[in-house]
Design a protein around this motif. Structure first.
Motif, PDB file in Angstrom:
ATOM      1  N   CYS A 304      47.772 -54.874  58.764  1.00  0.00           N
ATOM      2  CA  CYS A 304      47.394 -54.115  59.960  1.00  0.00           C
ATOM      3  C   CYS A 304      45.906 -54.277  60.257  1.00  0.00           C
ATOM      4  N   LEU A 309      49.993 -57.114  63.181  1.00  0.00           N
ATOM      5  CA  LEU A 309      50.688 -55.844  63.424  1.00  0.00           C
ATOM      6  C   LEU A 309      52.204 -55.982  63.244  1.00  0.00           C
ATOM      7  N   ARG A 340      48.613 -49.985  68.413  1.00  0.00           N
ATOM      8  CA  ARG A 340      49.031 -50.939  69.450  1.00  0.00           C
ATOM      9  C   ARG A 340      48.623 -50.461  70.842  1.00  0.00           C
TER      10      ARG A 340
END
Length: 581
Positions: A304, A309, A340
């Protein structure tokens, strides 16, 4: 004839006399053993014993042959005689006896002999075989073996205990044990590394740095020490010392899985997420931790933080499948959604639990006590100990209350240390003393109050009163029992302080305390008002089983003496009328 005599004489000189001694028969016995002639070997070993009856090795050899021949009882009789009469230092005899007992299916005596061997033998000649036998005995006896420590690994067994204590957050106990290990074995670097961590968890930063320095003096390339030192420098904000250390660690490619894991987590904590990701992926491909949800979580955090992601989502989804009871993957998947959307930075915690703040949010919603998993969590506990040493006044106050909910020996030791620190706030120390009494510490306590060393006896409250009457204590206990689950420890302590202040001001003209409950109810009423809590005379009179008039009378008397209305007028002007109810 003369020639014949000379020839006979010359032949005699070539005859080699046989030396009949223990060595001769020992050699004959060994030859017989090589040919599996056990009867002959036993006969020769017996002759060796006859020549050297005080030599324990000869007896031991004879016992070994008897064991090979299946005469386990006679073998053990000889082995016992060696230990009792000839040479108690031949600890290997205990191992041989354990083998004999096991062959006779006498598992209890076998365990006793094996434990004695492990606890007394410093060389560890049969250590691997003994550990295998220990597994057999564990299976046959259907219980763990009664082993205290292994002398050949002196310090190793204790070190494992200390590591377990660190994992359980028992830092004070771990420090004591690790200090004793290091004192006995100065070259035991793993123990020194863990001692440095224990100091660090307890907030003893200077000791932690000094201990790591000692490790690196002995072994400059010790990876665990270098990783710990990097984290310590990061915590202290030592950027100049940290940069070259990070550069060195980035160039390190460890071979052992334990070292790879240590380096990976360290690089993650240091913010070097790309390096952390590389090492975690290597562990997932090569290591035996592939079934551990923690490893997937660590890799997801690293992914991450390096912009991977989709990879992070896949890994946290896998964690949720592997550990469906955990609320960790769900929390981080939710955080990933915010990342996000651009509303949140990537999570940086490499620990497999909810962040500290989230855990406390759940705790506050669920109950008035700390959940068991938080009490045992070493990170939570180390945060408390850190805050108790380095936090601001308000943080320390909250921590003291939280420690009162944990209430184990570690907490008691930490609070005992806190109340003797000259630089700490006296009010906080009095709260700590109150917490110690509340969690069952009734012995005399040493404290530094108002700049002076003092001893607070178990039967007294921390006051300047020359005496402490039983009835005064009864009032206090009546109030605290009823307040226990409705007021926090600070509020309970403030009630104690109010009561002591009242008694100190009126002493020696203390009013007759006819009804304990009336005074106790008045104290709770006034304490609630001081903390801006809604309360009425009617409410407290019912809970204490007394009349409104009695509570009102006692409250007004305490207020007259202590000037509570005046104090509150300065702090909360709008509340002064409420004291009248």
């Amino acid at each position: 004839m003369k020639e014949k005599k000379r020839a006979a004489a010359s032949k005699k000189t070539k005859v080699i006399p046989i030396q009949w001694d223990a060595t001769f028969f020992f050699e004959r016995a060994v030859r017989s053993l090589d040919r599996y002639h056990y009867d002959k070997a036993l006969k020769y070993f017996r002759r060796a014993v006859e020549y050297e009856p005080d030599n324990p090795v000869n007896h031991c050899n004879m016992a070994g042959i008897l064991s090979e021949m299946g005469d386990y009882e006679e073998s053990n009789r000889i082995l016992r005689m060696i230990i009792d009469e000839l040479d108690p230092a031949m600890t290997e005899c205990h191992f041989y006896m354990a083998n004999n007992f096991a062959n006779m299916e006498m598992y209890e005596p076998a365990e006793d002999a094996l434990v004695r061997y492990l606890e007394e033998d410093a060389e560890g000649q049969f250590l691997d075989e003994a550990e295998e036998m220990m597994e057999l005995l564990h299976f046959e006896l259907e219980r763990p073996t009664k082993l205290a420590f292994i002398k050949a690994r002196e310090g190793f067994y204790e070190h494992d205990q200390a590591r377990a204590m660190l994992e359980e957050g028992k830092f004070v106990e771990a420090v004591r044990l690790l200090e004793s290990i290091v004192e006995k074995n100065t070259e035991f670097l793993a123990a020194r590394n863990n001692l440095a961590l224990a100091y660090y968890y307890m907030g003893m930063f200077e000791k932690a740095m000094h201990t790591i320095g000692e490790v690196l003096e002995i072994e400059p390339g010790n990876l665990h020490a270098l990783c710990n030192l990097a984290i310590f420098h990061q915590h202290a904000g030592n950027e100049e010392e940290l940069r070259p250390l990070i550069s060195q660690l980035c160039k390190t490619v460890p071979f052992h899985q334990e070292h790879v894991f240590k380096l990976a987590t360290t690089m993650g904590i240091l913010g070097e997420h790309g390096e952390a990701y590389r090492h975690f992926v290597r562990l997932m491909k090569e290591g035996s931790l592939r079934s551990d949800p923690c490893l997937y979580h660590y890799t997801a955090v690293a992914a991450c933080n390096t912009g991977r992601l989709a990879e992070a989502e896949r890994l946290w989804m896998q964690v949720a499948k592997m550990d469906p009871q955990s609320n960790v993957p769900g929390y981080y998947l939710e955080q990933l959604g915010r990342v996000r959307e651009g509303g949140e930075p990537a999570p940086t915690s490499y620990h497999y639990h909810l962040p500290f703040e989230e855990q406390f949010k759940l705790w506050e919603k669920s109950s008035d006590t700390l959940p068991d998993h938080l009490k045992r969590d070493p990170l939570v506990r180390s945060s408390f100990f850190w805050a108790l040493r380095h936090g601001d006044r308000n943080t320390k106050l909250q921590v003291i209350q939280a420690l009162g909910m944990i209430a184990d020996n570690e907490v008691k030791d930490a609070l005992r240390d806190f109340i003797v620190e000259p630089q700490e706030d006296d009010y906080l120390k009095r709260i700590a003393i109150f917490v110690l009494r509340t969690i069952g510490v009734h012995e005399s306590l040493k404290a530094v109050l108002e700049g002076e060393e003092t001893v607070i006896e178990h039967s007294r409250m921390p006051s300047r009163l020359p005496i402490w009457e039983d009835k005064w204590q009864a009032v206090l206990e009546a109030a605290l029992i009823r307040m226990n689950k409705h007021y926090d420890l600070v509020q309970q302590h403030d009630l104690l302080t109010l009561w002591i202040e009242f008694l100190s001001r009126v002493y020696p003209e203390v009013p007759k305390l006819g009804k304990v409950e009336g005074w106790a109810a008045a104290l709770e009423y006034l304490t609630a008002k001081m903390h801006r809590r809604a309360i009425s005379y009617h409410e407290v009179s019912e809970r204490y089983g007394t009349s409104i008039a009695t509570v009102s009378k006692c409250a007004k008397r305490i207020d007259e003496v202590c000037g509570i209305k005046e104090k509150m007028k300065m702090i909360f002007p709008s509340l002064t009328e409420q004291i009248r109810d």
